[in-house]
Scaffold this motif. Structure first.
Motif, mmCIF file in Angstrom:
data_model
loop_
_atom_site.group_PDB
_atom_site.id
_atom_site.type_symbol
_atom_site.label_atom_id
_atom_site.label_comp_id
_atom_site.label_asym_id
_atom_site.label_seq_id
_atom_site.Cartn_x
_atom_site.Cartn_y
_atom_site.Cartn_z
ATOM 1 N N ALA A 112 -0.810 6.069 -6.582
ATOM 2 C CA ALA A 112 -2.146 5.479 -6.448
ATOM 3 C C ALA A 112 -2.948 6.267 -5.407
ATOM 4 O O ALA A 112 -2.447 6.550 -4.321
ATOM 5 C CB ALA A 112 -2.035 4.019 -6.032
ATOM 6 N N GLU B 122 -6.596 1.718 -7.590
ATOM 7 C CA GLU B 122 -5.322 2.082 -8.199
ATOM 8 C C GLU B 122 -4.163 1.335 -7.537
ATOM 9 O O GLU B 122 -3.187 0.972 -8.198
ATOM 10 C CB GLU B 122 -5.100 3.580 -8.134
ATOM 11 C CG GLU B 122 -6.021 4.356 -9.055
ATOM 12 C CD GLU B 122 -5.776 5.845 -9.016
ATOM 13 O OE1 GLU B 122 -4.820 6.298 -8.340
ATOM 14 O OE2 GLU B 122 -6.531 6.576 -9.674
ATOM 15 N N MET B 123 -4.261 1.079 -6.230
ATOM 16 C CA MET B 123 -3.219 0.322 -5.531
ATOM 17 C C MET B 123 -3.134 -1.104 -6.066
ATOM 18 O O MET B 123 -2.044 -1.620 -6.314
ATOM 19 C CB MET B 123 -3.489 0.290 -4.024
ATOM 20 C CG MET B 123 -3.261 1.589 -3.341
ATOM 21 S SD MET B 123 -3.649 1.444 -1.583
ATOM 22 C CE MET B 123 -3.218 3.071 -1.026
ATOM 23 N N THR C 261 -2.476 -9.586 -4.921
ATOM 24 C CA THR C 261 -3.126 -9.267 -6.185
ATOM 25 C C THR C 261 -3.160 -10.454 -7.123
ATOM 26 O O THR C 261 -3.916 -10.469 -8.069
ATOM 27 C CB THR C 261 -2.415 -8.105 -6.887
ATOM 28 O OG1 THR C 261 -1.063 -8.481 -7.127
ATOM 29 C CG2 THR C 261 -2.470 -6.852 -6.055
ATOM 30 N N SER D 103 2.615 1.628 -3.474
ATOM 31 C CA SER D 103 1.689 2.066 -4.527
ATOM 32 C C SER D 103 1.250 3.513 -4.312
ATOM 33 O O SER D 103 1.090 4.264 -5.280
ATOM 34 C CB SER D 103 0.481 1.130 -4.614
ATOM 35 O OG SER D 103 -0.244 1.124 -3.411
ATOM 36 N N SER D 104 1.099 3.925 -3.060
ATOM 37 C CA SER D 104 0.746 5.321 -2.778
ATOM 38 C C SER D 104 1.864 6.261 -3.202
ATOM 39 O O SER D 104 1.617 7.317 -3.787
ATOM 40 C CB SER D 104 0.468 5.515 -1.287
ATOM 41 O OG SER D 104 -0.703 4.846 -0.914
ATOM 42 N N TRP E 154 -1.649 -1.000 -9.557
ATOM 43 C CA TRP E 154 -0.202 -0.795 -9.484
ATOM 44 C C TRP E 154 0.498 -2.085 -9.069
ATOM 45 O O TRP E 154 1.510 -2.467 -9.665
ATOM 46 C CB TRP E 154 0.130 0.330 -8.492
ATOM 47 C CG TRP E 154 1.603 0.573 -8.385
ATOM 48 C CD1 TRP E 154 2.340 1.409 -9.154
ATOM 49 C CD2 TRP E 154 2.511 -0.070 -7.482
ATOM 50 N NE1 TRP E 154 3.660 1.326 -8.772
ATOM 51 C CE2 TRP E 154 3.787 0.435 -7.757
ATOM 52 C CE3 TRP E 154 2.359 -1.011 -6.472
ATOM 53 C CZ2 TRP E 154 4.916 0.024 -7.046
ATOM 54 C CZ3 TRP E 154 3.481 -1.429 -5.771
ATOM 55 C CH2 TRP E 154 4.746 -0.910 -6.062
ATOM 56 N N ALA E 155 -0.044 -2.758 -8.058
ATOM 57 C CA ALA E 155 0.576 -4.000 -7.576
ATOM 58 C C ALA E 155 0.590 -5.071 -8.669
ATOM 59 O O ALA E 155 1.568 -5.805 -8.816
ATOM 60 C CB ALA E 155 -0.143 -4.502 -6.333
ATOM 61 N N GLY F 279 0.820 -1.210 0.000
ATOM 62 C CA GLY F 279 0.000 0.000 0.000
ATOM 63 C C GLY F 279 0.853 1.259 0.000
ATOM 64 O O GLY F 279 0.574 2.216 -0.741
ATOM 65 N N ILE G 1 -7.838 2.292 -3.420
ATOM 66 C CA ILE G 1 -7.531 0.857 -3.400
ATOM 67 C C ILE G 1 -7.527 0.255 -4.801
ATOM 68 O O ILE G 1 -6.711 -0.627 -5.095
ATOM 69 C CB ILE G 1 -8.491 0.097 -2.446
ATOM 70 C CG1 ILE G 1 -8.005 -1.335 -2.222
ATOM 71 C CG2 ILE G 1 -9.909 0.102 -2.973
ATOM 72 C CD1 ILE G 1 -6.739 -1.453 -1.461
#
Length: 79
Positions: A47, A52-53, A76, A42-43, A56-57, A39, A50
């Motif tokens: 991102a 977008e997180m 993921t 990704s932030s 990204w993951a 998290g 959630i």
């Protein structure tokens, strides 16, 4: 930008492991420190939520697996 070292990741995971995990242990699939680290990463990558997180993951699963010990499977990869 260079990726963080394994030592840096290990230290961060060690610090995050000191947090209390409020989840019901019988239902836990992934360790909280690893989820929080994904998290955070990704932030920092931009991102905003959630969805977008997770996106990204998924896009960075190979890179993440190389530096984050996800016990064989990333969250993921199960969806």
């Amino acid at each position: 930008m260079l990726p963080p070292s394994v030592t840096t990741i290990s230290r961060l995971l060690e610090q995050l492991s000191g947090l209390e995990d409020p989840r019901q242990q019988a239902k836990v699939l992934y360790p909280l420190p690893e989820i929080l680290l994904l998290g955070l990463a990704s932030s920092l990558a931009g991102a905003d939520d959630i969805v977008e997180m997770v996106r990204w993951a998924k896009l960075n699963a190979d890179s993440c697996a190389a530096i984050i010990p996800m016990h064989g499977v990333s969250p993921t990869m199960t969806r």
